[in-house]
Motif scaffolding. Structure first.
Motif, PDB file in Angstrom:
ATOM      1  N   VAL A 176       0.530  -0.965  -0.066  1.00  0.00           N
ATOM      2  CA  VAL A 176       0.032  -0.100  -0.039  1.00  0.00           C
ATOM      3  C   VAL A 176       0.657   1.120  -0.161  1.00  0.00           C
ATOM      4  CG1 VAL A 176      -1.859   1.239   1.050  1.00  0.00           C
ATOM      5  CG2 VAL A 176      -1.872  -1.674   1.397  1.00  0.00           C
ATOM      6  N   VAL A 179      -2.996   5.819   2.260  1.00  0.00           N
ATOM      7  CA  VAL A 179      -4.141   5.619   2.386  1.00  0.00           C
ATOM      8  C   VAL A 179      -4.965   6.823   2.921  1.00  0.00           C
ATOM      9  CG1 VAL A 179      -5.671   5.020   4.672  1.00  0.00           C
ATOM     10  CG2 VAL A 179      -3.698   3.667   4.145  1.00  0.00           C
ATOM     11  N   PRO A 250      -6.704   0.482   9.147  1.00  0.00           N
ATOM     12  CA  PRO A 250      -5.470   1.342   8.408  1.00  0.00           C
ATOM     13  C   PRO A 250      -3.782   0.973   9.059  1.00  0.00           C
ATOM     14  CG  PRO A 250      -7.054   2.705   7.512  1.00  0.00           C
ATOM     15  CD  PRO A 250      -7.784   2.152   8.457  1.00  0.00           C
ATOM     16  N   THR A 290       3.518  -1.884   3.694  1.00  0.00           N
ATOM     17  CA  THR A 290       3.655  -0.822   2.692  1.00  0.00           C
ATOM     18  C   THR A 290       5.037  -0.941   1.484  1.00  0.00           C
ATOM     19  OG1 THR A 290       5.097   0.523   4.166  1.00  0.00           O
ATOM     20  CG2 THR A 290       2.594  -0.043   4.642  1.00  0.00           C
ATOM     21  N   PHE A 326      -7.970   2.335   0.881  1.00  0.00           N
ATOM     22  CA  PHE A 326      -6.454   1.760   0.662  1.00  0.00           C
ATOM     23  C   PHE A 326      -5.760   1.747  -0.841  1.00  0.00           C
ATOM     24  CE2 PHE A 326      -7.727  -0.035   4.715  1.00  0.00           C
ATOM     25  CZ  PHE A 326      -6.952  -0.196   5.311  1.00  0.00           C
TER      26      PHE A 326
END
Length: 445
Positions: A176, A179, A250, A290, A326
């Motif tokens: 990711v 966000v 998240p 991430t 996300f």
């Protein structure tokens, strides 16, 4: 008054022989005796949810406004009634196992820290504290005393949010990079501070309501009972209210720590109320879930969120009222707030969630979404943890970092469009002027 002096005085006030928490846990108690500080809207909900556990015995009720106490005391006829939490803890320390703090934000740390010094297990509403320094102090004290602690972020224990966490950590959208989260609520106040004063209602002890916060004259409808979240001295704005809930999944799913930089796009500060609209951009260090760094953008206020390609939904659908998106290497995951399942978006289209592997691994069972049951899970988990039968999923070790992240965004609202640089190791900003808002002196009351 320095916080250290306050805690020293509180400890002296409650000079009791307290059984160490480790010994207490070994007793394998079958009943948890609870004291409840703050009985307003959320406090009443906390009380009812915790008391619904068959092992809970409510022994004390405390609120600075007798109207709040009057609404609940009939249901708990054996509970002793107080206005001042200090009197409660002093007089009933030996008869209490756990304390529930559901006051306005500015009283979370003072009440919790006093109870924790006495070795009491603590359930404290979100955000954990009003100041960053308090969040770190509460986490440190909880660890030192080996206490059972839980922050009141009930949705942390809901199916939808646990499912989203498992999906993200399974790599469903890859690593990711961003966000985006939002709430159109407005816990801000762009007006100047009111002038003059109004008579204090007979039911309210205004001095106790102010507690350790600065002296301010009472104004009808301005602070108590419903608008304190909007005011810098008492609340933490929309970010400190809804942001804690919406950030939680998240933050947990991506295994984040505190951010490196924070920028808040909002109006100039007035020194009284929080801005009515905020766009807060965080940069976090990377984690296994991430990219090398993570960008997080928070929007609040009546126009939230601002239009962005990351937030475009298939079929021209409108975004849920509140939620988080996300953005990953392989797609996007939408998590509405709340009581809605996460939605997978790949190449601009919804894709059906395949839960086969999660179910086979035992990580998650059948879809279970019943608010009457799920709404109590977080509370009952705390009770069971106090009785040695479970562990809390939002202890202060976690809650303090989440709260710190939230509060750094709140502080950034005092420096519109200026990027603040946070040093996790020293708990200081590079920008010296911002460090003045990490703490505040406590008023003698």
């Amino acid at each position: 008054m320095k916080k250290r002096q306050f805690l020293k005085s509180a400890a002296a006030l409650a000079s009791l022989t307290i059984m160490p928490s480790a010994v207490w846990a070994m007793e394998k108690k079958k009943v948890l005796r609870t004291a409840h500080i703050g009985l307003g809207g959320m406090g009443r909900a906390d009380l009812e949810a915790l008391a619904s556990h068959p092992a809970v015995e409510v022994v004390a009720l405390c609120d600075v406004d007798s109207k709040a106490t009057d609404m609940v005391k009939a249901a708990y006829p054996n509970a002793k009634i107080y206005k001042d939490y200090r009197d409660l803890l002093k007089e009933m320390g030996k008869d209490i196992d756990a304390v529930v703090v559901s006051t306005p934000d500015h009283s979370h740390a003072p009440a919790s820290m006093m109870a924790m010094e006495m070795g009491k297990q603590i359930y404290c509403q979100k955000p954990l504290t009003h100041h960053v320094s308090e969040a770190r102090a509460m986490s440190k004290l909880a660890a030192k005393k080996k206490l059972v602690t839980q922050m009141g972020i009930q949705v942390h224990s809901f199916y939808d949010y646990k499912l989203a966490t498992l999906l993200i950590q399974s790599g469903i959208i890859g690593k990711v990079s961003t966000v985006r989260a939002w709430s159109p609520k407005n816990w801000g106040n762009d007006n100047p501070a009111p002038t003059g004063s109004d008579p204090v209602p007979n039911s309210l002890d205004w001095n106790l309501w102010l507690g350790t916060s600065p002296e301010r004259p009472y104004k009808e409808g301005e602070y108590h009972p419903g608008n304190w979240r909007k005011i810098m001295d008492y609340g933490c704005g929309t970010l400190g209210d809804m942001g804690v809930h919406i950030f939680d999944t998240p933050y947990n799913a991506l295994a984040l720590d505190v951010p490196k930089t924070i920028t808040n796009d909002c109006r100039q500060p007035t020194g009284y109320g929080f801005p009515e609209e905020n766009k807060v951009t965080y940069e976090f260090p990377g984690t296994p879930f991430t990219a090398d760094s993570l960008k997080w953008v928070w929007y609040d206020g009546v126009n939230a969120p601002q239009s962005h390609p990351d937030l475009k939904l298939p079929n021209g659908e409108e975004l849920p009222d509140q939620g988080a998106m996300f953005i990953g290497e392989k797609g996007r995951l939408l998590l509405p707030h709340f009581m809605q399942l996460p939605k997978l978006i790949v190449d601009g289209k919804y894709e059906e969630l395949d839960l086969t592997e999660l179910k086979a691994s035992g990580a998650i069972g059948d879809v279970f979404r019943n608010y009457d049951v799920e709404g109590k899970r977080h509370y009952h988990q705390f009770v069971d943890a106090c009785l040695g039968k479970d562990e809390c999923s939002a202890p202060f070790s976690y809650a303090s970092r989440l709260t710190e992240t939230i509060l750094l965004g709140v502080i950034a609202g005092r420096f519109p469009n200026k990027t603040l640089h946070w040093d996790n190791a020293t708990a200081r900003f590079r920008e010296e002027e911002a460090n003045a808002f990490l703490d505040a002196p406590y008023r003698d009351f």
